[in-house]
Design a protein around this motif. Sequence first.
Motif, PDB file in Angstrom:
ATOM      1  N   GLY A 116       0.798  -1.238   0.094  1.00 13.85           N
ATOM      2  CA  GLY A 116       0.174   0.139   0.044  1.00 13.85           C
ATOM      3  C   GLY A 116       0.923   1.360  -0.014  1.00 13.85           C
ATOM      4  O   GLY A 116       0.271   2.306   0.439  1.00 13.85           O
ATOM      5  N   LYS A 117       2.091   1.187  -0.338  1.00 11.30           N
ATOM      6  CA  LYS A 117       3.088   2.279  -0.487  1.00 11.30           C
ATOM      7  C   LYS A 117       3.587   2.441  -1.792  1.00 11.30           C
ATOM      8  O   LYS A 117       4.446   1.893  -2.353  1.00 11.30           O
ATOM      9  CB  LYS A 117       4.342   1.944   0.242  1.00 11.30           C
ATOM     10  N   PRO A 118       2.741   3.703  -2.560  1.00 11.43           N
ATOM     11  CA  PRO A 118       2.919   3.812  -3.803  1.00 11.43           C
ATOM     12  C   PRO A 118       4.728   4.303  -3.993  1.00 11.43           C
ATOM     13  O   PRO A 118       5.004   3.956  -5.204  1.00 11.43           O
ATOM     14  CB  PRO A 118       2.403   5.147  -4.317  1.00 11.43           C
ATOM     15  N   GLY A 119       5.390   4.751  -3.220  1.00 10.03           N
ATOM     16  CA  GLY A 119       6.585   4.949  -3.141  1.00 10.03           C
ATOM     17  C   GLY A 119       7.720   4.030  -2.884  1.00 10.03           C
ATOM     18  O   GLY A 119       9.071   4.195  -2.816  1.00 10.03           O
ATOM     19  N   GLN A 120       7.254   2.775  -2.891  1.00  8.91           N
ATOM     20  CA  GLN A 120       8.165   1.575  -2.174  1.00  8.91           C
ATOM     21  C   GLN A 120       9.193   1.501  -3.577  1.00  8.91           C
ATOM     22  O   GLN A 120       8.727   1.206  -4.612  1.00  8.91           O
ATOM     23  CB  GLN A 120       7.406   0.466  -1.880  1.00  8.91           C
ATOM     24  N   VAL A 121      10.421   1.531  -3.233  1.00 10.76           N
ATOM     25  CA  VAL A 121      11.402   1.069  -4.020  1.00 10.76           C
ATOM     26  C   VAL A 121      12.115  -0.161  -3.607  1.00 10.76           C
ATOM     27  O   VAL A 121      12.658  -0.237  -2.572  1.00 10.76           O
ATOM     28  CB  VAL A 121      12.452   2.327  -3.997  1.00 10.76           C
ATOM     29  N   LEU A 122      12.522  -0.971  -4.831  1.00 10.36           N
ATOM     30  CA  LEU A 122      13.372  -2.142  -4.415  1.00 10.36           C
ATOM     31  C   LEU A 122      14.705  -1.976  -4.644  1.00 10.36           C
ATOM     32  O   LEU A 122      14.911  -1.505  -6.006  1.00 10.36           O
ATOM     33  CB  LEU A 122      12.653  -3.428  -5.205  1.00 10.36           C
ATOM     34  N   PRO A 123      15.841  -2.280  -3.886  1.00 15.99           N
ATOM     35  CA  PRO A 123      17.163  -2.169  -4.625  1.00 15.99           C
ATOM     36  C   PRO A 123      17.411  -3.423  -5.708  1.00 15.99           C
ATOM     37  O   PRO A 123      16.545  -4.317  -5.694  1.00 15.99           O
ATOM     38  CB  PRO A 123      17.823  -2.656  -3.487  1.00 15.99           C
ATOM     39  N   HIS A 124      17.968  -3.168  -6.358  1.00 18.35           N
ATOM     40  CA  HIS A 124      18.637  -4.230  -7.367  1.00 18.35           C
ATOM     41  C   HIS A 124      17.462  -4.771  -8.165  1.00 18.35           C
ATOM     42  O   HIS A 124      17.020  -5.810  -8.612  1.00 18.35           O
ATOM     43  CB  HIS A 124      19.126  -5.722  -6.717  1.00 18.35           C
ATOM     44  N   PRO A 125      17.131  -3.608  -9.065  1.00 22.69           N
ATOM     45  CA  PRO A 125      15.788  -4.045  -9.965  1.00 22.69           C
ATOM     46  C   PRO A 125      15.952  -4.807 -11.080  1.00 22.69           C
ATOM     47  O   PRO A 125      15.153  -5.151 -11.728  1.00 22.69           O
ATOM     48  CB  PRO A 125      15.199  -2.263 -10.404  1.00 22.69           C
TER      49      PRO A 125
END
Length: 415
Positions: free
Chosen positions: A89-98
């Motif tokens: 539910g977090k639109p700004g969630q970023v994952l490392p190593h995309p």
Amino acid sequence: MAASMCDVFSFCVGVAGRARVSVEVRFVSSAKGKGLFATQLIRKGETIFVEQPLVAAQFLWNALYRYRACDHCLRALEKAEENAQRLTGKPGQVLPHPELCTVRKDLHQNCPHCQVMYCSAECRLAATEQYHQVLCPGPSQDDPLHPLNKLQEAWRSIHYPPETASIMLMARMVATVKQAKDKDRWIRLFSQFCNKTANEEEEIVHKLLGDKFKGQLELLRRLFTEALYEEAVSQWFTPDGFRSLFALVGTNGQGIGTSSLSQWVHACDTLELKPQDREQLDTFIDQLYKDIEAATGEFLNCEGSGLFVLQSCCNHSCVPNAETSFPENNFLLHVTALEDIKPGEEICISYLDCCQRERSRHSRHKILRENYLFVCSCPKCLAEADEPNVTSEEEEEEEEGEPEDAELGDEMTDV
């Protein structure tokens, strides 16, 4: 009309799957039916076979709640980061190593008529050639009065999450026969799945639909007939035949789970990192799953079910020597050896999850009897035959906390 066991095996490894070692289907007993046996030594960790289902379908509530999957192979269509954003539910969630995400959106294609999405041109073509010409609603995709939409809405109003089956699996069976040039071949293949007595079928339907199952089953049969009637399988549309078809799917449907996020996590596990970087990444992933659990609960995957001919020949054991999984992030089922399996030894999987297998013999038998209508006589159950037929207080508390149909259907295996 029934196909030989040799025909079944040839179909599975020649068309629907990839056999890695030599196995054969044999008749075991009237109680067990068929079984799958090794004809050569199979080493622990070896892939025994990979199988594609005859038909598969995403669960209807799962699709409605925007778990985006290929309409044919159920491959997850969201990028791992998009998946994480939706589940937390977090639109700004970023994952490392995309770069570890394997989703290829540039390959996605939709049906030009109804806009359902596929992961590739190959899946769109496969669906079109097997069943989608019959099931495509065209511009009526969102029309609530379209016969297929009425059927799906009726199913959703009866079968709530956690889902264990889908009326669309049955629809794809009928559509496959409708489109097939060799209808008898497909009817023979579908007839391979185990048959139950009328009383056993009623128990399965009751488990899926609840106390008002007779009226609900008749409603579904009427809508199913209006949408899909096919003369070649006219028996499937009679009250008895529809109940049998329903029980077949309820008993033999193997759960399928796919997840682009899970694939990304597995890829992260293989990275060669400095100890400090590894600890930081593991901490990030642990927190991510905590955030997902808080926002979404246990519903992490794109989920559906499929009918696998060869896998359905694998009998249950509470101490299985093989397990099923979906490591390719689609509907291809892998069966892998958990220990060395000798030539002539039966290959058994478990219909129970890890926690259920640790319960008492009485509790395991209760689950298997209610959901699969048999009494297990595996080595573990025989060794525990003298145990009292009671359920521990802890297990009773666990069972009370579970949804009524939590155990129905094969275990949803890791992706």
